[in-house]
Design a protein around this motif. Structure first.
Motif, PDB file in Angstrom:
ATOM      1  N   TYR A 109      -1.311  46.486  -6.419  1.00 15.96           N
ATOM      2  CA  TYR A 109      -1.180  47.713  -7.173  1.00 15.96           C
ATOM      3  C   TYR A 109      -1.753  48.876  -6.381  1.00 15.96           C
ATOM      4  CZ  TYR A 109      -5.819  46.174  -8.788  1.00 15.96           C
ATOM      5  OH  TYR A 109      -7.102  45.708  -8.860  1.00 15.96           O
ATOM      6  N   TYR A 110      -1.094  50.016  -6.534  1.00 17.33           N
ATOM      7  CA  TYR A 110      -1.473  51.243  -5.827  1.00 17.33           C
ATOM      8  C   TYR A 110      -1.185  52.409  -6.763  1.00 17.33           C
ATOM      9  CZ  TYR A 110       0.085  48.071  -2.047  1.00 17.33           C
ATOM     10  OH  TYR A 110       0.306  46.989  -1.240  1.00 17.33           O
ATOM     11  N   TYR A 111      -2.226  53.107  -7.199  1.00 20.48           N
ATOM     12  CA  TYR A 111      -1.984  54.288  -8.012  1.00 20.48           C
ATOM     13  C   TYR A 111      -3.160  55.246  -7.898  1.00 20.48           C
ATOM     14  CZ  TYR A 111      -4.839  51.862 -11.596  1.00 20.48           C
ATOM     15  OH  TYR A 111      -5.828  51.206 -12.275  1.00 20.48           O
ATOM     16  N   MET A 112      -3.026  56.417  -8.522  1.00 21.12           N
ATOM     17  CA  MET A 112      -4.036  57.463  -8.427  1.00 21.12           C
ATOM     18  C   MET A 112      -4.509  57.837  -9.827  1.00 21.12           C
ATOM     19  SD  MET A 112      -2.167  59.567  -5.390  1.00 21.12           S
ATOM     20  CE  MET A 112      -0.540  58.899  -5.748  1.00 21.12           C
TER      21      MET A 112
ATOM     22  N   TYR B  35       3.039  59.589 -14.240  1.00 22.02           N
ATOM     23  CA  TYR B  35       2.157  60.756 -14.274  1.00 22.02           C
ATOM     24  C   TYR B  35       2.832  61.864 -15.069  1.00 22.02           C
ATOM     25  CZ  TYR B  35       0.145  58.271 -10.305  1.00 22.02           C
ATOM     26  OH  TYR B  35      -0.407  57.313  -9.508  1.00 22.02           O
ATOM     27  N   GLN B  36       2.020  62.567 -15.850  1.00 25.79           N
ATOM     28  CA  GLN B  36       2.471  63.745 -16.600  1.00 25.79           C
ATOM     29  C   GLN B  36       1.935  64.983 -15.894  1.00 25.79           C
ATOM     30  OE1 GLN B  36       0.152  65.101 -20.055  1.00 25.79           O
ATOM     31  NE2 GLN B  36       2.004  64.798 -21.284  1.00 25.79           N
ATOM     32  N   GLN B  37       2.797  65.984 -15.703  1.00 25.15           N
ATOM     33  CA  GLN B  37       2.335  67.228 -15.100  1.00 25.15           C
ATOM     34  C   GLN B  37       2.849  68.405 -15.919  1.00 25.15           C
ATOM     35  OE1 GLN B  37       3.790  68.407 -11.183  1.00 25.15           O
ATOM     36  NE2 GLN B  37       1.757  69.212 -10.672  1.00 25.15           N
ATOM     37  N   GLN B  41      -0.654  72.769 -13.712  1.00 28.42           N
ATOM     38  CA  GLN B  41      -1.754  71.804 -13.793  1.00 28.42           C
ATOM     39  C   GLN B  41      -1.526  70.638 -12.838  1.00 28.42           C
ATOM     40  OE1 GLN B  41      -2.771  70.576 -17.790  1.00 28.42           O
ATOM     41  NE2 GLN B  41      -2.415  72.617 -18.648  1.00 28.42           N
ATOM     42  N   ALA B  42      -2.602  69.905 -12.583  1.00 22.22           N
ATOM     43  CA  ALA B  42      -2.509  68.710 -11.758  1.00 22.22           C
ATOM     44  C   ALA B  42      -1.868  67.572 -12.542  1.00 22.22           C
ATOM     45  CB  ALA B  42      -3.901  68.298 -11.289  1.00 22.22           C
ATOM     46  N   PRO B  43      -1.295  66.614 -11.853  1.00 22.11           N
ATOM     47  CA  PRO B  43      -0.761  65.431 -12.547  1.00 22.11           C
ATOM     48  C   PRO B  43      -1.869  64.650 -13.238  1.00 22.11           C
ATOM     49  CG  PRO B  43       0.124  65.606 -10.328  1.00 22.11           C
ATOM     50  CD  PRO B  43      -0.989  66.593 -10.424  1.00 22.11           C
ATOM     51  N   VAL B  44      -1.478  63.956 -14.304  1.00 24.12           N
ATOM     52  CA  VAL B  44      -2.385  63.092 -15.057  1.00 24.12           C
ATOM     53  C   VAL B  44      -1.719  61.719 -15.198  1.00 24.12           C
ATOM     54  CG1 VAL B  44      -3.467  62.675 -17.304  1.00 24.12           C
ATOM     55  CG2 VAL B  44      -3.409  64.996 -16.358  1.00 24.12           C
ATOM     56  N   LEU B  45      -2.459  60.678 -14.882  1.00 22.81           N
ATOM     57  CA  LEU B  45      -1.951  59.313 -15.021  1.00 22.81           C
ATOM     58  C   LEU B  45      -1.820  58.988 -16.500  1.00 22.81           C
ATOM     59  CD1 LEU B  45      -1.359  56.557 -13.512  1.00 22.81           C
ATOM     60  CD2 LEU B  45      -3.765  56.012 -13.987  1.00 22.81           C
ATOM     61  N   VAL B  46      -0.628  58.554 -16.935  1.00 22.42           N
ATOM     62  CA  VAL B  46      -0.433  58.190 -18.336  1.00 22.42           C
ATOM     63  C   VAL B  46      -0.118  56.708 -18.524  1.00 22.42           C
ATOM     64  CG1 VAL B  46       0.203  60.518 -19.105  1.00 22.42           C
ATOM     65  CG2 VAL B  46       1.997  58.945 -18.317  1.00 22.42           C
ATOM     66  N   ILE B  47       0.426  56.054 -17.496  1.00 23.63           N
ATOM     67  CA  ILE B  47       0.710  54.619 -17.558  1.00 23.63           C
ATOM     68  C   ILE B  47       0.445  54.033 -16.170  1.00 23.63           C
ATOM     69  CG2 ILE B  47       2.504  52.829 -17.763  1.00 23.63           C
ATOM     70  CD1 ILE B  47       1.755  53.892 -20.462  1.00 23.63           C
ATOM     71  N   CYS B  87       7.509  58.986 -11.912  1.00 22.97           N
ATOM     72  CA  CYS B  87       7.158  57.589 -11.685  1.00 22.97           C
ATOM     73  C   CYS B  87       6.700  57.444 -10.230  1.00 22.97           C
ATOM     74  CB  CYS B  87       8.324  56.657 -11.987  1.00 22.97           C
ATOM     75  SG  CYS B  87       9.793  56.871 -10.958  1.00 22.97           S
ATOM     76  N   GLN B  88       5.950  56.410  -9.981  1.00 25.70           N
ATOM     77  CA  GLN B  88       5.438  56.117  -8.632  1.00 25.70           C
ATOM     78  C   GLN B  88       5.370  54.608  -8.464  1.00 25.70           C
ATOM     79  OE1 GLN B  88       1.250  55.929  -7.993  1.00 25.70           O
ATOM     80  NE2 GLN B  88       2.019  54.541  -6.436  1.00 25.70           N
ATOM     81  N   SER B  89       5.737  54.140  -7.306  1.00 28.30           N
ATOM     82  CA  SER B  89       5.641  52.717  -7.025  1.00 28.30           C
ATOM     83  C   SER B  89       5.611  52.519  -5.514  1.00 28.30           C
ATOM     84  CB  SER B  89       6.822  51.976  -7.665  1.00 28.30           C
ATOM     85  OG  SER B  89       6.656  50.572  -7.567  1.00 28.30           O
ATOM     86  N   ALA B  90       5.799  51.263  -5.091  1.00 28.27           N
ATOM     87  CA  ALA B  90       5.790  50.918  -3.674  1.00 28.27           C
ATOM     88  C   ALA B  90       7.047  50.128  -3.336  1.00 28.27           C
ATOM     89  CB  ALA B  90       4.549  50.093  -3.352  1.00 28.27           C
ATOM     90  N   ASP B  91       7.393  50.081  -2.069  1.00 26.49           N
ATOM     91  CA  ASP B  91       8.549  49.274  -1.678  1.00 26.49           C
ATOM     92  C   ASP B  91       8.147  47.796  -1.580  1.00 26.49           C
ATOM     93  OD1 ASP B  91       8.835  49.143   1.906  1.00 26.49           O
ATOM     94  OD2 ASP B  91       7.042  49.421   0.690  1.00 26.49           O
ATOM     95  N   SER B  92       9.113  46.916  -1.490  1.00 23.24           N
ATOM     96  CA  SER B  92       8.838  45.483  -1.558  1.00 23.24           C
ATOM     97  C   SER B  92       8.131  44.957  -0.310  1.00 23.24           C
ATOM     98  CB  SER B  92      10.128  44.702  -1.782  1.00 23.24           C
ATOM     99  OG  SER B  92      11.078  45.018  -0.773  1.00 23.24           O
TER     100      SER B  92
END
Lengths: 125, 109
Positions: A109-112, B35-37, B41-47, B87-92
């Motif tokens: 997992y990677y997040y901020m 993230y909600q922005q 304002q700066a982004p906020v992590l929501v999930i 949304c944010q994630s990583a590649d496989s």
């Protein structure tokens, strides 16, 4: 209160340099990985650079590789971004963000989880 | 490089349910984060981790995952939920750890 405060933004000419700082407080800075993320005017979020808690592992986006340098001073609870050879397309709000990196039994997992308010960099002649 | 695809905009009336999707080939193998922005304002992590909600985030925010698509659901949308959502994630392969979708503008009618 956990807080990140960026500074150092401003107006710079193309080809110029700028050093951004991010002051951390309210948590054990030396235990956390950190990121720089930017947002060009009217555009989405773009990850810029990552540094591990010790500073031993560093990654850059292809768009800034060779021009930007991320560093940290854990004794001063501070994160930095040295930006050289700046281009108009580097114009953006730059955010520092605390990174959470780890693994469960199934996935990494990677997040901020904490973000600063940002500092504005404008590259223009 | 790796891409995450979001719809540019979603509109809902107050009290309705908003669903924002994010698609990516590696999502069956990687967690997704939202993230909600709000403007200025700066982004906020929501999930985080597909469906976990950070402390302080209202229960009306939830996340789910199915195959190559993850979904942020906001139940009983309120006017204050109007914002951009990323949304944010990583590649496989683990090469690209911090990839953002293009963002979705949620408009509360």
């Amino acid at each position: 209160e956990v807080q990140l405060v960026e500074s150092g933004g401003g107006l710079v000419q193309p080809g110029g340099s700028l050093r951004l700082s991010c002051a951390a407080s309210g948590f054990t800075f030396s235990s956390y990985e950190m990121n720089w993320v930017r947002q060009a005017p009217g555009k989405g979020l773009e990850w810029v650079s990552y540094i591990s808690s010790s500073g031993s592992t560093i990654y850059y986006a292809d768009s800034v590789k060779g021009r930007f340098t991320i560093s940290r001073d854990n004794a001063k609870n501070s994160l930095y971004l040295q930006m050289n050879s700046l281009r108009a397309e580097d114009t953006a709000v730059y955010y520092c963000a605390r990174a959470i990196v780890g693994a469960t039994s199934n996935y990494y997992y990677y997040y901020m989880d904490v973000w600063g308010k940002g500092t504005t960099v404008t590259v223009s002649s | 490089s790796y891409e995450l695809t979001q719809p540019p905009s979603v509109s809902v009336s107050p009290g309705q349910t908003a669903r924002i999707t994010c698609s990516g080939d590696a999502l069956p193998k990687q967690y997704a984060y939202w993230y909600q922005q709000k403007p200025g304002q700066a982004p906020v992590l929501v999930i985080y981790k597909d469906s976990e909600r950070p402390s302080g985030i209202p229960e009306r925010f939830s996340g789910s995952s199915s195959g190559t698509t993850v979904t942020l659901t906001i139940s009983g949308v309120q006017a204050e939920d109007e914002a951009d959502y990323y949304c944010q994630s990583a590649d496989s392969s683990g090469t690209y750890h911090w990839v953002f979708g293009g963002g979705t503008k949620l408009t509360v009618l």
